[in-house]
Scaffold this motif. Sequence first.
Motif, PDB file in Angstrom:
ATOM      1  N   SER A  37      38.331  39.078  39.575  1.00 19.63           N
ATOM      2  CA  SER A  37      37.493  37.991  40.047  1.00 19.63           C
ATOM      3  C   SER A  37      36.099  38.493  40.369  1.00 19.63           C
ATOM      4  N   CYS A  38      35.164  37.599  40.238  1.00 21.34           N
ATOM      5  CA  CYS A  38      33.782  37.900  40.589  1.00 21.34           C
ATOM      6  C   CYS A  38      33.663  37.820  42.111  1.00 21.34           C
ATOM      7  N   PRO A  39      32.786  38.573  42.725  1.00 24.32           N
ATOM      8  CA  PRO A  39      32.636  38.490  44.174  1.00 24.32           C
ATOM      9  C   PRO A  39      32.388  37.054  44.625  1.00 24.32           C
ATOM     10  N   THR A  40      32.945  36.677  45.767  1.00 24.14           N
ATOM     11  CA  THR A  40      32.842  35.300  46.237  1.00 24.14           C
ATOM     12  C   THR A  40      31.419  34.904  46.584  1.00 24.14           C
ATOM     13  N   ALA A  41      30.506  35.852  46.709  1.00 26.03           N
ATOM     14  CA  ALA A  41      29.114  35.516  46.985  1.00 26.03           C
ATOM     15  C   ALA A  41      28.449  34.840  45.787  1.00 26.03           C
ATOM     16  N   VAL A  42      29.044  34.971  44.610  1.00 31.54           N
ATOM     17  CA  VAL A  42      28.482  34.333  43.429  1.00 31.54           C
ATOM     18  C   VAL A  42      28.758  32.847  43.529  1.00 31.54           C
ATOM     19  N   THR A  43      27.717  32.029  43.465  1.00 28.48           N
ATOM     20  CA  THR A  43      27.906  30.598  43.636  1.00 28.48           C
ATOM     21  C   THR A  43      27.878  29.832  42.334  1.00 28.48           C
ATOM     22  N   SER A  44      27.261  30.382  41.301  1.00 27.71           N
ATOM     23  CA  SER A  44      27.268  29.695  40.021  1.00 27.71           C
ATOM     24  C   SER A  44      27.973  30.569  39.001  1.00 27.71           C
ATOM     25  N   LEU A  55      38.529  30.548  34.762  1.00 23.47           N
ATOM     26  CA  LEU A  55      38.621  29.444  35.705  1.00 23.47           C
ATOM     27  C   LEU A  55      38.344  29.942  37.114  1.00 23.47           C
ATOM     28  N   SER A  56      38.257  29.001  38.044  1.00 21.12           N
ATOM     29  CA  SER A  56      38.136  29.336  39.463  1.00 21.12           C
ATOM     30  C   SER A  56      39.276  28.660  40.200  1.00 21.12           C
ATOM     31  N   THR A  57      39.710  29.275  41.281  1.00 23.27           N
ATOM     32  CA  THR A  57      40.804  28.720  42.071  1.00 23.27           C
ATOM     33  C   THR A  57      40.541  28.966  43.552  1.00 23.27           C
ATOM     34  N   HIS A  58      41.102  28.108  44.376  1.00 22.02           N
ATOM     35  CA  HIS A  58      41.058  28.263  45.834  1.00 22.02           C
ATOM     36  C   HIS A  58      42.499  28.541  46.265  1.00 22.02           C
ATOM     37  N   VAL A  68      41.451  29.018  54.438  1.00 23.33           N
ATOM     38  CA  VAL A  68      40.272  29.869  54.311  1.00 23.33           C
ATOM     39  C   VAL A  68      39.409  29.365  53.162  1.00 23.33           C
ATOM     40  N   GLN A  69      38.120  29.599  53.270  1.00 22.18           N
ATOM     41  CA  GLN A  69      37.224  29.290  52.170  1.00 22.18           C
ATOM     42  C   GLN A  69      37.111  30.542  51.319  1.00 22.18           C
ATOM     43  N   SER A  70      37.842  30.554  50.238  1.00 23.19           N
ATOM     44  CA  SER A  70      37.868  31.720  49.366  1.00 23.19           C
ATOM     45  C   SER A  70      38.051  31.228  47.943  1.00 23.19           C
ATOM     46  N   GLU A  71      36.978  31.241  47.190  1.00 25.23           N
ATOM     47  CA  GLU A  71      37.052  30.841  45.795  1.00 25.23           C
ATOM     48  C   GLU A  71      37.164  32.084  44.931  1.00 25.23           C
ATOM     49  N   HIS A  72      38.171  32.134  44.087  1.00 24.16           N
ATOM     50  CA  HIS A  72      38.369  33.263  43.184  1.00 24.16           C
ATOM     51  C   HIS A  72      37.948  32.845  41.783  1.00 24.16           C
ATOM     52  N   HIS A  73      37.015  33.576  41.198  1.00 24.81           N
ATOM     53  CA  HIS A  73      36.546  33.335  39.842  1.00 24.81           C
ATOM     54  C   HIS A  73      37.275  34.323  38.946  1.00 24.81           C
ATOM     55  N   GLN A 125      60.695  36.511  39.711  1.00 21.27           N
ATOM     56  CA  GLN A 125      59.847  36.630  40.896  1.00 21.27           C
ATOM     57  C   GLN A 125      59.315  38.052  41.093  1.00 21.27           C
ATOM     58  N   GLU A 126      59.041  38.716  39.982  1.00 29.43           N
ATOM     59  CA  GLU A 126      58.398  40.026  40.042  1.00 29.43           C
ATOM     60  C   GLU A 126      56.881  39.881  40.078  1.00 29.43           C
ATOM     61  N   ILE A 127      56.389  38.693  39.723  1.00 26.99           N
ATOM     62  CA  ILE A 127      54.970  38.350  39.873  1.00 26.99           C
ATOM     63  C   ILE A 127      54.936  37.123  40.774  1.00 26.99           C
ATOM     64  N   THR A 128      54.375  37.275  41.964  1.00 32.21           N
ATOM     65  CA  THR A 128      54.370  36.163  42.921  1.00 32.21           C
ATOM     66  C   THR A 128      52.997  35.879  43.527  1.00 32.21           C
ATOM     67  N   ALA A 129      52.028  36.732  43.304  1.00 33.75           N
ATOM     68  CA  ALA A 129      50.697  36.513  43.881  1.00 33.75           C
ATOM     69  C   ALA A 129      50.065  35.267  43.254  1.00 33.75           C
ATOM     70  N   GLY A 130      49.582  34.367  44.103  1.00 31.25           N
ATOM     71  CA  GLY A 130      49.081  33.069  43.656  1.00 31.25           C
ATOM     72  C   GLY A 130      47.978  33.131  42.614  1.00 31.25           C
TER      73      GLY A 130
END
Length: 112
Positions: free
Chosen positions: A5-12, A43-46, A52-57, A94-99
């Motif tokens: 993911s790109c750092p969350t400071a990236v807004t666009s 894509l991006s996901t919350h 928490v406000q955390s957008e993952h790109h 369930q060997e991969i469970t991270a959202g």
Amino acid sequence: MPTFSCPTAVTSITASCALTPTVLVSFSYATGWRAHGPIRYMLSTHPSPGLVQSEHHIFRADDATYIGPPEDSHESDRVEWVPLAEIRPLISKQEITAGTTLVALLHVLSDS
């Protein structure tokens, strides 16, 4: 297929985000793999809306070179290159469970 993911400071979201040295160094540091070839925004996901406000790109790299064990072992329990055909069984067991990882992998599988 590693994802990162790109750092969350990236807004666009722009294609250049995936190519910044910070993102590529962070990816290598956290995974032990160096991504190369085309790196594309997916894509991006919350992952925890309302908590928490955390957008993952999420970006996709189809090719990478193993450079050694991750330097930051708290980033994940296990990092390895896995063929797409093995992803669904790993999710089912369930060997991969991270959202965020599930969002990325299911998105890739829906395109294949």
